[in-house]
Design a protein around this motif. Structure first.
Motif, PDB file in Angstrom:
ATOM      1  N   GLY A   1      18.835  -4.659 -93.891  1.00 25.70           N
ATOM      2  CA  GLY A   1      19.182  -3.740 -94.958  1.00 25.70           C
ATOM      3  C   GLY A   1      18.286  -3.951 -96.155  1.00 25.70           C
ATOM      4  N   ASP A   2      17.138  -4.615 -95.925  1.00 25.71           N
ATOM      5  CA  ASP A   2      16.192  -4.945 -96.987  1.00 25.71           C
ATOM      6  C   ASP A   2      14.804  -4.486 -96.542  1.00 25.71           C
ATOM      7  OD1 ASP A   2      15.335  -6.392 -99.472  1.00 25.71           O
ATOM      8  OD2 ASP A   2      14.269  -7.619 -97.992  1.00 25.71           O
ATOM      9  N   ASP A   3      14.345  -3.359 -97.088  1.00 25.77           N
ATOM     10  CA  ASP A   3      13.064  -2.794 -96.650  1.00 25.77           C
ATOM     11  C   ASP A   3      11.901  -3.764 -96.820  1.00 25.77           C
ATOM     12  OD1 ASP A   3      13.451  -0.016 -95.706  1.00 25.77           O
ATOM     13  OD2 ASP A   3      14.286   0.323 -97.688  1.00 25.77           O
ATOM     14  N   ASP A   4      11.936  -4.562 -97.869  1.00 19.48           N
ATOM     15  CA  ASP A   4      10.806  -5.430 -98.174  1.00 19.48           C
ATOM     16  C   ASP A   4      10.561  -6.469 -97.078  1.00 19.48           C
ATOM     17  OD1 ASP A   4       8.741  -5.815-100.035  1.00 19.48           O
ATOM     18  OD2 ASP A   4       9.732  -7.579-100.852  1.00 19.48           O
ATOM     19  N   THR A   5      11.638  -6.931 -96.423  1.00 25.39           N
ATOM     20  CA  THR A   5      11.497  -7.925 -95.355  1.00 25.39           C
ATOM     21  C   THR A   5      11.795  -7.331 -93.975  1.00 25.39           C
ATOM     22  OG1 THR A   5      13.793  -8.640 -95.727  1.00 25.39           O
ATOM     23  CG2 THR A   5      12.070  -9.858 -96.876  1.00 25.39           C
ATOM     24  N   GLY A   6      11.960  -6.018 -93.912  1.00 24.36           N
ATOM     25  CA  GLY A   6      12.356  -5.371 -92.667  1.00 24.36           C
ATOM     26  C   GLY A   6      11.357  -5.551 -91.541  1.00 24.36           C
ATOM     27  N   LEU A   7      10.068  -5.494 -91.853  1.00 23.18           N
ATOM     28  CA  LEU A   7       9.049  -5.659 -90.819  1.00 23.18           C
ATOM     29  C   LEU A   7       9.185  -7.010 -90.138  1.00 23.18           C
ATOM     30  CD1 LEU A   7       6.456  -5.177 -89.232  1.00 23.18           C
ATOM     31  CD2 LEU A   7       5.159  -5.790 -91.288  1.00 23.18           C
ATOM     32  N   GLU A   8       9.231  -8.071 -90.924  1.00 20.41           N
ATOM     33  CA  GLU A   8       9.331  -9.412 -90.351  1.00 20.41           C
ATOM     34  C   GLU A   8      10.661  -9.594 -89.630  1.00 20.41           C
ATOM     35  OE1 GLU A   8       7.389 -12.597 -89.169  1.00 20.41           O
ATOM     36  OE2 GLU A   8       6.524 -11.139 -90.577  1.00 20.41           O
ATOM     37  N   PHE A   9      11.704  -8.989 -90.148  1.00 21.44           N
ATOM     38  CA  PHE A   9      13.024  -9.037 -89.520  1.00 21.44           C
ATOM     39  C   PHE A   9      12.947  -8.514 -88.084  1.00 21.44           C
ATOM     40  CE2 PHE A   9      17.302  -7.539 -88.595  1.00 21.44           C
ATOM     41  CZ  PHE A   9      18.155  -8.397 -89.280  1.00 21.44           C
ATOM     42  N   MET A  10      12.275  -7.391 -87.896  1.00 21.68           N
ATOM     43  CA  MET A  10      12.145  -6.822 -86.553  1.00 21.68           C
ATOM     44  C   MET A  10      11.231  -7.652 -85.673  1.00 21.68           C
ATOM     45  SD  MET A  10      12.102  -2.674 -87.236  1.00 21.68           S
ATOM     46  CE  MET A  10      10.977  -2.747 -88.646  1.00 21.68           C
ATOM     47  N   LEU A  11      10.136  -8.143 -86.219  1.00 20.16           N
ATOM     48  CA  LEU A  11       9.218  -8.964 -85.432  1.00 20.16           C
ATOM     49  C   LEU A  11       9.883 -10.254 -84.968  1.00 20.16           C
ATOM     50  CD1 LEU A  11       5.929  -8.487 -87.493  1.00 20.16           C
ATOM     51  CD2 LEU A  11       6.379  -7.624 -85.185  1.00 20.16           C
ATOM     52  N   GLN A  12      10.911 -10.685 -85.696  1.00 22.51           N
ATOM     53  CA  GLN A  12      11.624 -11.905 -85.321  1.00 22.51           C
ATOM     54  C   GLN A  12      12.878 -11.624 -84.486  1.00 22.51           C
ATOM     55  OE1 GLN A  12      12.281 -14.635 -88.615  1.00 22.51           O
ATOM     56  NE2 GLN A  12      10.230 -14.270 -89.438  1.00 22.51           N
TER      57      GLN A  12
END
Length: 292
Positions: A186-197
Motif C-alpha cells: 500500500g506504499d507506492d514508493d516501495t511497491g517495486l521492491e515489495f513485488m520483487l521480494q
C-alpha cells in the motif's frame, strides 16, 4: 484473481459536492483501457470517511456495474466502529464485489486482541473474501505480523494491504502465513521492491495518475524483470513521493483533474483544495511520468 496494479480509486464530485456518477463511469473506463488490473472502490483514497453509508454503497455498486466483470472490484468496508464495519459489509454482500478491503480501526488504538476480534466479526458477516489493510501512519494502529498470521486462519481473510513502507514486514508476514495468503503493497514508493521480494501487487495511489506505467511496472516486477521495472519506476519516483505533500487524496485528486480524467479536484470538508505552492511540484512530477 487479485494481482498487479490495483488502483485506490478517487471518487469524483461535481461542483456542488455530490458524487458525479457520469465522471465515475468515465474514470472506470479510463483505467480499464490503460491496463489497470483491479479497482478499490471507496477506500480511504475514495474519501470513504465523508461519504454517507448510502453514497458509499451506491458508489461501489456503480463501479461494479461500470466494470461489468472485466477486472476485479474490491469494495471498502472499513470503519473504526466494528458494528459500522459489519453493517457496511452486510450491505455490500449483494453488491457484486469480488472482495472487500477493511482498514484497521483508526483513532481508537485497539490492542492486537481487539483487532483480531474486529476482523473476525467483519469476516463472519459475509462469505466474500476479505483483505486486511494496515496503514499506521494514518490510523495510529499497527496490525502486527503475528496478528496477521492469526487472522489469516479465518477462511475468508485472503490477504493484506501493507502500507507501512517497511519491507521487513513482507518477509515477516510471508514467514508466518501460508503461501496462498495475498500480499499487496500500500506504499507506492516501495511497491517495486515489495513485488520483487514476493508481493502480489500494489494497491496504488499513483495508479490514479499514471495507470499505464503502473500496469507495466507491476507486470515486469511480478515477472522478476528488475531492469525494465526500475526504468519505469524512475519515471514515477517523484509522483510516488509528491502525491503526499498534503493529506491524501488532496494532491492525487488535483493531479487526476490536471490530466483530464475528471473535470475538477473537488473534495469534501475537512479536506480542501491543494495549496498553490505545490502546483508546480506536482506538474513537474507528472511531466517526468509523461502523463502531462
Amino acid at each position: 484473481m487479485f494481482s498487479g496494479s490495483i488502483v485506490a480509486l478517487v471518487t469524483p464530485f461535481n461542483d456542488n459536492g455530490d458524487v458525479d456518477y457520469q465522471q465515475l463511469e468515465q474514470l472506470v473506463e479510463f483505467h480499464i483501457q490503460q491496463g489497470t488490473d483491479g479497482i478499490v472502490a471507496v477506500g480511504t483514497t475514495g474519501e470513504s470517511t465523508t461519504l454517507s453509508h448510502d453514497e458509499h454503497i451506491k458508489v461501489v455498486k456503480q463501479v461494479v456495474s461500470f466494470v461489468n466483470g472485466r477486472i476485479p472490484v474490491i469494495g471498502g468496508n472499513g470503519s473504526n466502529s466494528t458494528s459500522e464495519a459489519v453493517e457496511l459489509t452486510k450491505r455490500l454482500n449483494d453488491s457484486g464485489v469480488d472482495a472487500m478491503l477493511g482498514v484497521t480501526p483508526y483513532y481508537n488504538k485497539p490492542p492486537q486482541r481487539g483487532l483480531i476480534e474486529h476482523y473476525k466479526a467483519v469476516a463472519n458477516a459475509t462469505d466474500i473474501p476479505q483483505i486486511l489493510y494496515n496503514v499506521p501512519g494514518r490510523t495510529q494502529c499497527d496490525l502486527l505480523p503475528e496478528t496477521v498470521a492469526e487472522l489469516s486462519k479465518v477462511k475468508n481473510i485472503i490477504g493484506i494491504k501493507e502500507a507501512t513502507g517497511n519491507l521487513s514486514r513482507l518477509s515477516e508476514i510471508k514467514a508466518l502465513c501460508d503461501n496462498n495468503f495475498l500480499l499487496f503493497s500500500g506504499d507506492d514508493d516501495t511497491g517495486l521492491e515489495f513485488m520483487l521480494q514476493g508481493g502480489h501487487g500494489v494497491i496504488s495511489v499513483t495508479n490514479n495518475v499514471a495507470p499505464k506505467l503502473m500496469s507495466d511496472l507491476c507486470r515486469h516486477a511480478l515477472a522478476g524483470e528488475r531492469e525494465p521495472a526500475e526504468q519505469i519506476n524512475s519515471k514515477l519516483k517523484s509522483l510516488h513521493s509528491h502525491l503526499f505533500v498534503e493529506a491524501n487524496p488532496i494532491p492525487v485528486k488535483w493531479c487526476v483533474a490536471q490530466i483530464g480524467a475528471i473535470s475538477n479536484g473537488q473534495l469534501r470538508l475537512p479536506l480542501v483544495e491543494l495549496s498553490s505552492e505545490y502546483h508546480e511540484l506536482l506538474n513537474s512530477a507528472m511531466r517526468e511520468a509523461q502523463v502531462l
